[in-house]
Write a protein that holds these residues in place. Structure first.
Motif, PDB file in Angstrom:
ATOM      1  N   LEU A 128       0.847  -1.191   0.000  1.00  0.00           N
ATOM      2  CA  LEU A 128       0.000   0.000   0.000  1.00  0.00           C
ATOM      3  C   LEU A 128       0.883   1.242   0.000  1.00  0.00           C
ATOM      4  O   LEU A 128       1.765   1.387   0.857  1.00  0.00           O
ATOM      5  CB  LEU A 128      -0.904   0.005   1.243  1.00  0.00           C
ATOM      6  N   ASP A 129       0.703   2.102  -0.991  1.00  0.00           N
ATOM      7  CA  ASP A 129       1.449   3.352  -1.109  1.00  0.00           C
ATOM      8  C   ASP A 129       0.482   4.527  -1.016  1.00  0.00           C
ATOM      9  O   ASP A 129      -0.587   4.522  -1.641  1.00  0.00           O
ATOM     10  CB  ASP A 129       2.183   3.429  -2.454  1.00  0.00           C
ATOM     11  N   VAL A 130       0.893   5.543  -0.273  1.00  0.00           N
ATOM     12  CA  VAL A 130       0.173   6.812  -0.238  1.00  0.00           C
ATOM     13  C   VAL A 130       1.187   7.884  -0.632  1.00  0.00           C
ATOM     14  O   VAL A 130       2.119   8.179   0.130  1.00  0.00           O
ATOM     15  CB  VAL A 130      -0.433   7.103   1.143  1.00  0.00           C
ATOM     16  N   ARG A 131       1.013   8.445  -1.837  1.00  0.00           N
ATOM     17  CA  ARG A 131       1.950   9.420  -2.375  1.00  0.00           C
ATOM     18  C   ARG A 131       1.387  10.830  -2.188  1.00  0.00           C
ATOM     19  O   ARG A 131       0.354  11.182  -2.773  1.00  0.00           O
ATOM     20  CB  ARG A 131       2.198   9.144  -3.857  1.00  0.00           C
ATOM     21  N   PHE A 132       2.069  11.611  -1.372  1.00  0.00           N
ATOM     22  CA  PHE A 132       1.619  12.960  -1.053  1.00  0.00           C
ATOM     23  C   PHE A 132       2.307  13.987  -1.952  1.00  0.00           C
ATOM     24  O   PHE A 132       3.540  14.011  -2.057  1.00  0.00           O
ATOM     25  CB  PHE A 132       1.912  13.290   0.411  1.00  0.00           C
ATOM     26  N   THR A 133       1.497  14.810  -2.584  1.00  0.00           N
ATOM     27  CA  THR A 133       2.016  15.976  -3.294  1.00  0.00           C
ATOM     28  C   THR A 133       2.285  17.081  -2.277  1.00  0.00           C
ATOM     29  O   THR A 133       1.505  17.291  -1.352  1.00  0.00           O
ATOM     30  CB  THR A 133       0.989  16.467  -4.324  1.00  0.00           C
ATOM     31  N   ALA A 134       3.385  17.781  -2.446  1.00  0.00           N
ATOM     32  CA  ALA A 134       3.721  18.858  -1.514  1.00  0.00           C
ATOM     33  C   ALA A 134       2.563  19.849  -1.422  1.00  0.00           C
ATOM     34  O   ALA A 134       2.030  20.289  -2.448  1.00  0.00           O
ATOM     35  CB  ALA A 134       4.980  19.568  -1.964  1.00  0.00           C
ATOM     36  N   PRO A 135       2.153  20.214  -0.193  1.00  0.00           N
ATOM     37  CA  PRO A 135       1.034  21.155  -0.060  1.00  0.00           C
ATOM     38  C   PRO A 135       1.255  22.465  -0.792  1.00  0.00           C
ATOM     39  O   PRO A 135       0.321  23.002  -1.410  1.00  0.00           O
ATOM     40  CB  PRO A 135       0.952  21.373   1.461  1.00  0.00           C
ATOM     41  N   TYR A 136       2.464  22.982  -0.766  1.00  0.00           N
ATOM     42  CA  TYR A 136       2.729  24.235  -1.473  1.00  0.00           C
ATOM     43  C   TYR A 136       2.557  24.060  -2.983  1.00  0.00           C
ATOM     44  O   TYR A 136       2.045  24.951  -3.671  1.00  0.00           O
ATOM     45  CB  TYR A 136       4.142  24.739  -1.167  1.00  0.00           C
ATOM     46  N   THR A 137       3.000  22.920  -3.517  1.00  0.00           N
ATOM     47  CA  THR A 137       2.876  22.692  -4.955  1.00  0.00           C
ATOM     48  C   THR A 137       1.421  22.771  -5.382  1.00  0.00           C
ATOM     49  O   THR A 137       1.069  23.443  -6.364  1.00  0.00           O
ATOM     50  CB  THR A 137       3.462  21.320  -5.321  1.00  0.00           C
ATOM     51  N   TYR A 138       0.557  22.094  -4.653  1.00  0.00           N
ATOM     52  CA  TYR A 138      -0.866  22.063  -4.984  1.00  0.00           C
ATOM     53  C   TYR A 138      -1.502  23.441  -4.792  1.00  0.00           C
ATOM     54  O   TYR A 138      -2.186  23.962  -5.681  1.00  0.00           O
ATOM     55  CB  TYR A 138      -1.569  21.032  -4.113  1.00  0.00           C
ATOM     56  N   ALA A 139      -1.289  24.031  -3.626  1.00  0.00           N
ATOM     57  CA  ALA A 139      -1.972  25.285  -3.291  1.00  0.00           C
ATOM     58  C   ALA A 139      -1.524  26.423  -4.201  1.00  0.00           C
ATOM     59  O   ALA A 139      -2.351  27.233  -4.655  1.00  0.00           O
ATOM     60  CB  ALA A 139      -1.730  25.632  -1.827  1.00  0.00           C
ATOM     61  N   GLU A 140      -0.233  26.498  -4.478  1.00  0.00           N
ATOM     62  CA  GLU A 140       0.246  27.587  -5.328  1.00  0.00           C
ATOM     63  C   GLU A 140      -0.206  27.417  -6.777  1.00  0.00           C
ATOM     64  O   GLU A 140      -0.498  28.406  -7.461  1.00  0.00           O
ATOM     65  CB  GLU A 140       1.765  27.679  -5.231  1.00  0.00           C
ATOM     66  N   ALA A 141      -0.286  26.175  -7.241  1.00  0.00           N
ATOM     67  CA  ALA A 141      -0.785  25.944  -8.604  1.00  0.00           C
ATOM     68  C   ALA A 141      -2.253  26.353  -8.716  1.00  0.00           C
ATOM     69  O   ALA A 141      -2.662  26.963  -9.724  1.00  0.00           O
ATOM     70  CB  ALA A 141      -0.604  24.482  -8.992  1.00  0.00           C
ATOM     71  N   LEU A 142      -3.047  26.027  -7.706  1.00  0.00           N
ATOM     72  CA  LEU A 142      -4.455  26.405  -7.748  1.00  0.00           C
ATOM     73  C   LEU A 142      -4.609  27.924  -7.615  1.00  0.00           C
ATOM     74  O   LEU A 142      -5.481  28.531  -8.256  1.00  0.00           O
ATOM     75  CB  LEU A 142      -5.217  25.685  -6.630  1.00  0.00           C
ATOM     76  N   ARG A 143      -3.756  28.539  -6.814  1.00  0.00           N
ATOM     77  CA  ARG A 143      -3.763  29.998  -6.706  1.00  0.00           C
ATOM     78  C   ARG A 143      -3.459  30.638  -8.062  1.00  0.00           C
ATOM     79  O   ARG A 143      -4.111  31.604  -8.480  1.00  0.00           O
ATOM     80  CB  ARG A 143      -2.753  30.446  -5.662  1.00  0.00           C
ATOM     81  N   ASP A 144      -2.479  30.094  -8.765  1.00  0.00           N
ATOM     82  CA  ASP A 144      -2.135  30.644 -10.076  1.00  0.00           C
ATOM     83  C   ASP A 144      -3.283  30.473 -11.065  1.00  0.00           C
ATOM     84  O   ASP A 144      -3.524  31.343 -11.917  1.00  0.00           O
ATOM     85  CB  ASP A 144      -0.877  29.961 -10.614  1.00  0.00           C
ATOM     86  N   LYS A 145      -4.005  29.380 -10.934  1.00  0.00           N
ATOM     87  CA  LYS A 145      -5.106  29.106 -11.856  1.00  0.00           C
ATOM     88  C   LYS A 145      -6.320  29.988 -11.572  1.00  0.00           C
ATOM     89  O   LYS A 145      -6.951  30.521 -12.514  1.00  0.00           O
ATOM     90  CB  LYS A 145      -5.499  27.633 -11.753  1.00  0.00           C
ATOM     91  N   LEU A 146      -6.664  30.132 -10.288  1.00  0.00           N
ATOM     92  CA  LEU A 146      -7.894  30.829  -9.914  1.00  0.00           C
ATOM     93  C   LEU A 146      -7.692  32.317  -9.668  1.00  0.00           C
ATOM     94  O   LEU A 146      -8.666  33.073  -9.635  1.00  0.00           O
ATOM     95  CB  LEU A 146      -8.496  30.190  -8.651  1.00  0.00           C
ATOM     96  N   GLY A 147      -6.460  32.733  -9.509  1.00  0.00           N
ATOM     97  CA  GLY A 147      -6.196  34.124  -9.173  1.00  0.00           C
ATOM     98  C   GLY A 147      -6.046  34.298  -7.685  1.00  0.00           C
ATOM     99  O   GLY A 147      -6.811  33.728  -6.894  1.00  0.00           O
ATOM    100  N   ASP A 148      -5.054  35.079  -7.275  1.00  0.00           N
ATOM    101  CA  ASP A 148      -4.754  35.246  -5.854  1.00  0.00           C
ATOM    102  C   ASP A 148      -5.933  35.906  -5.139  1.00  0.00           C
ATOM    103  O   ASP A 148      -6.774  36.576  -5.757  1.00  0.00           O
ATOM    104  CB  ASP A 148      -3.484  36.067  -5.679  1.00  0.00           C
ATOM    105  N   ARG A 149      -5.991  35.702  -3.837  1.00  0.00           N
ATOM    106  CA  ARG A 149      -7.013  36.297  -2.993  1.00  0.00           C
ATOM    107  C   ARG A 149      -6.340  36.971  -1.802  1.00  0.00           C
ATOM    108  O   ARG A 149      -5.302  36.511  -1.322  1.00  0.00           O
ATOM    109  CB  ARG A 149      -8.001  35.241  -2.463  1.00  0.00           C
ATOM    110  N   PRO A 150      -6.908  38.065  -1.292  1.00  0.00           N
ATOM    111  CA  PRO A 150      -6.320  38.730  -0.132  1.00  0.00           C
ATOM    112  C   PRO A 150      -6.536  37.931   1.147  1.00  0.00           C
ATOM    113  O   PRO A 150      -7.466  37.132   1.253  1.00  0.00           O
ATOM    114  CB  PRO A 150      -7.083  40.055  -0.064  1.00  0.00           C
ATOM    115  N   GLY A 151      -5.662  38.160   2.106  1.00  0.00           N
ATOM    116  CA  GLY A 151      -5.770  37.494   3.398  1.00  0.00           C
ATOM    117  C   GLY A 151      -4.823  38.126   4.390  1.00  0.00           C
ATOM    118  O   GLY A 151      -4.032  39.024   4.051  1.00  0.00           O
ATOM    119  N   ALA A 152      -4.906  37.642   5.621  1.00  0.00           N
ATOM    120  CA  ALA A 152      -4.070  38.200   6.682  1.00  0.00           C
ATOM    121  C   ALA A 152      -2.609  37.831   6.508  1.00  0.00           C
ATOM    122  O   ALA A 152      -1.729  38.513   7.053  1.00  0.00           O
ATOM    123  CB  ALA A 152      -4.584  37.717   8.040  1.00  0.00           C
TER     124      ALA A 152
END
Length: 801
Positions: A128-152
């Motif tokens: 059994l393998d569970v392959r994790f994609t780096a959280p930054y890789t996923y989140a930053e790619a989705l940010r680039d696709k959807l457009g950045d949003r403001p936050g604290a």
């Protein structure tokens, strides 16, 4: 129809998906499941403890690396027809493979996953393998696709359904995790399977306990099915019609008692059992009604309005798999002992573990649950929208049985951010979460859990057209104090419900000493690293204001800033409670910490109680005296009237009686009485040398006419006698007899032994009075050191005109 569950927690290894700055052993790092990459690398000695010194700063690469967890398990063919691979929690973006075949993907820490795998299992060894994609890789790619949003914060936490504070907060480190953070197992069965049970327990229109239960089944055939439900001596049949997968029933349960918060009554809990053939689902619930008056934001339980004496809760560890049931129990015991009756689970964290809500049920602690959205504009596009819907449905059902849970709240500060923090200009029409908080979430709550109120966010004034932080409606967050204003500004306004407010102070000495290997001096860089608030070090010193002097040494800094934190929060609570019933709640930021840090917490990251905790115990007590606007307010949040002779005296700091007044008072249960201060005690002859003392029964309040920096406090003189606490020689009694007035006497035994604790703190003594402190938890090499600085402190040490 029997079901067999095979846990898969053994034999895991961890490997990296690319080059890393540490030497990983051939074959991978031994891994613990449940757990995460950070704790596995730490256990293997490959990284330094991220909570110590500034080690955190060298670990950012972990959240930018792909990781694979692997185990090999044995499986033997059985007579069952179905087998699922069940993950209660994966953190976060993962691909799951069984024997080299992909069975599914995940992208949400806040939900579980179930994958059918029967056809992929082999006799003997299975991989059994569970392959994790780096959280930054996923989140930053989705940010680039959807457009950045403001936050604290500039981190991309709004673009991944993961614990937001993993990415750092103004009290927490940036430690972005991956891992199998909740249990994993194989489940095998034949025939129909109990897939889900939703339990809603409340009171009917006549106040009689009732249970509404919905059963979902996973089935192969299309024939009728029959299940039974039992609770508190009542039983009913659930008939699942042919080809259907769901059945519901409502039972009246007249023999059940009502569940109450601990400040109002008992907490009877009842087992619920659902049987389908040989399968049985068991849970536990309690019966109570809950209602919310929206404009006043007044919570009622069983038709009794409740003044909320609350604390905010953050994840108790950056690595949640380390948080045991006992650790939660200890935190809750600390909360209950401080008079707390509600815990708000803040929206930058998690839907907490089953242990959390079970213990809240048992201990009578109400729970306000934020949905996990905090301090950012959250995109509503796919794939995030469907992930949010799935996690909310799952957790509504999971948490619905718990009587302690009394409120669902849409988010933390996102409505305020959109209205007041300049987000609208940055968004330029892009989605920001409105559709979640005013559409999806209330719809799912109404459909799945109509027994509890839903509130779109905090702060919120009841309508999207109103300013979110309106003190006259709904909930407010008060952060002018701490950020800019003196804590006396809490008294500027009467608020309906204060859902966040607080003031910082350092952790216990032993906690700070463990976390920082370098010198503990003013401005020490490693102490500064354990201060995450913007301009936090300067705000601590500015916050002393005219109340306390500026410290000349580390020991004075530690003592005075801890004391100021306690005083600031206590001042606010006295003000809020004195306005009952116009104000019906105060929720302190915050109860706990996730690591050793200078923060707003009452209990620090090592579980030690700060002076703030002792102050909370006084101002969150059932009965409280508060001086405001020329009157003494008698706050009586108990079930009985508060009656007796109130004695008011004005005294010199030397103890001399200058004026005395007595009056008979009576304050109704759950009420507030107002006693105007007679002129003889309301106005001092010399404010720098006098004090007001109010006494009613066993309760006493000491109020000074001037700030400590203007008081003519004498140098501290006292006798301190240290004796063994009991015949077995365990613990110590420290008896302090005042020879002068002693202002806010405090004992810090953890300076002598990290395991030592004291039972009381912040006691003011008039000349000739004595106090006894009990020290437990350690056998001290030099017990007499309990009677002198820096262990024994009072304001007299540092204050004066």
């Amino acid at each position: 129809m029997t079901l067999h569950r095979l846990p898969l927690h053994d034999g895991w290894t961890l490997t990296a998906g690319g080059p890393v700055p540490v030497g990983l052993p051939t074959g991978g790092v031994p891994a613990t499941v449940p757990g995460c990459v950070h704790t596995d690398l730490l256990a293997a000695g490959l990284i330094d403890d991220p909570y110590l010194d500034d080690n955190e700063t060298r670990l950012g690469w972990i959240g930018r690396t792909d990781w694979t967890y692997r185990t090999v398990f044995d499986w033997t063919g059985d007579a069952h027809t179905s087998t699922d691979l069940c993950f209660d929690g994966l953190d976060t973006v993962a691909t799951v493979l069984l024997n080299g075949t992909e069975v599914g993907g995940t992208a949400n820490q806040h939900r579980g996953y179930r994958f059918p795998v029967r056809t992929l299992l082999r006799e003997g060894a299975n991989t059994l393998d569970v392959r994790f994609t780096a959280p930054y890789t996923y989140a930053e790619a989705l940010r680039d696709k959807l457009g950045d949003r403001p936050g604290a914060y500039t981190e991309p936490y709004a673009f991944i359904r993961k614990m937001a504070c993993n990415f750092g907060w103004d009290w927490g480190p940036t430690l972005v995790t991956s891992g199998i953070w909740r249990p994993v197992a194989l489940e095998s069965w034949t025939g129909p399977r109990i897939a889900e049970v939703k339990v809603l327990a409340d009171l009917d229109g006549d106040g009689v306990p009732r249970l509404a239960l919905t059963l979902d089944v996973d089935r192969a055939g299309d024939g009728p099915l029959e299940a039974t439900v039992e609770v508190a001596g009542e039983q009913a049949v659930l008939a699942v019609a042919p080809s259907e997968h769901r059945a519901s029933v409502t039972l009246s349960v007249p023999g059940a008692g009502r569940w109450w918060p601990h400040s109002h009554g008992e907490q009877p809990l009842y087992d619920v059992t659902v049987r389908l053939g040989d399968q049985a689902w068991t849970g536990r619930t309690g019966f109570r009604g809950v209602a919310l008056e929206r404009e006043a934001f007044r919570l009622s339980v069983n038709d009794e309005p409740l003044f909320v004496r609350g604390v905010n809760w953050i994840p108790d560890d950056c690595f949640p798999a380390r948080v045991t049931r006992q650790r939660i129990s200890d935190r809750f015991d600390q909360a209950v002992a401080a008079g707390v009756n509600l815990i708000r689970v803040w929206g930058g964290g998690l839907y907490e573990s089953d242990d959390f809500y079970e213990l809240a049920d048992e201990k009578g602690l109400l729970v306000w649950q934020d949905f996990p959205f905090a301090c950012a504009a959250y995109p509503e596009e796919q794939p995030l929208y469907d992930e949010v819907a799935a996690e909310v449905r799952e957790n509504l059902v999971r948490l619905a049985p718990h009587p302690s849970l009394v409120l669902w709240c849409g988010n933390n500060e996102n409505l305020e951010g959109h209205a007041d923090w300049g987000w609208q200009d940055e968004l330029r029409g892009r989605s920001w979460g409105h559709g979640y908080y005013h559409g999806l979430l209330p719809a799912l709550c109404a459909e799945t859990d109509p027994t509890r109120p839903y509130w779109p966010g905090s702060p919120y004034s009841g309508s999207p057209e109103l300013p979110p932080n309106d003190p006259a409606r709904g909930t407010v967050h008060l952060w002018e104090v701490w950020n800019r204003a003196d804590y006396t500004h809490y008294a500027d306004t009467a608020h309906r419900f204060v859902a966040e407010f607080g003031f910082q102070g350092p952790p216990a000495y032993a906690t700070l000493r463990r976390a920082v290997s370098g010198p503990l001096g003013l401005g020490a860089p490693l102490i500064a690293h354990h201060q995450k608030a913007e301009d936090g070090e300067a705000k601590l010193l500015r916050g002393l204001g005219d109340h306390l002097p500026q410290p000349a040494s580390f020991d004075d800094w530690h003592w005075l800033t801890q004391l100021n934190q306690a005083r600031a929060v206590a001042f606010g609570i006295r003000h809020f409670r004195s306005h009952t019933p116009y104000c019906m709640g105060a929720i302190v930021w915050q109860l706990n910490d996730c690591w050793p840090v200078v923060s707003w917490a009452a209990v620090d990251g090592d579980g030690r109680r700060k002076p703030l905790w002792y102050a909370l115990r006084k101002v969150y007590a059932d009965r409280l005296m508060a001086v405001r606007d020329g009157a003494l307010h008698l706050v009586n949040d108990s079930a009985d009237p508060w009656e007796g002779t109130l004695r008011l005296t004005r005294r010199g700091l030397d103890g001399a009686l200058l004026a005395e007044e007595e009056t008979v008072v009576s304050t109704a249960a759950r009420g507030v009485g107002r006693v105007p201060l007679p002129p003889s005690v309301a106005r001092p002859g010399d404010g720098a040398r006098e004090v007001l003392v109010a006494e009613l029964g066993e309760l006493r309040a000491v109020e000074f006419y001037e700030e400590d920096t203007r008081l003519a406090l004498p140098p501290a003189r006292y006798d301190a006698v240290v004796t063994q606490g009991d015949a077995a020689g365990v613990g110590y009694r420290v008896t302090v007899t005042a020879r002068t007035l002693l202002r806010d006497l405090a004992l810090f035994p953890d300076r002598l032994d990290p395991a030592a604790e004291v039972d009381d703190m912040l006691v003011t003594l008039l000349p000739g009075e004595s106090a006894v402190f009990h020290v437990t938890g350690a056998v001290l090499r030099d017990p007499q050191a309990l009677g002198s600085r820096p262990v024994l402190r009072c304001v007299n040490d540092t204050a004066g005109p």
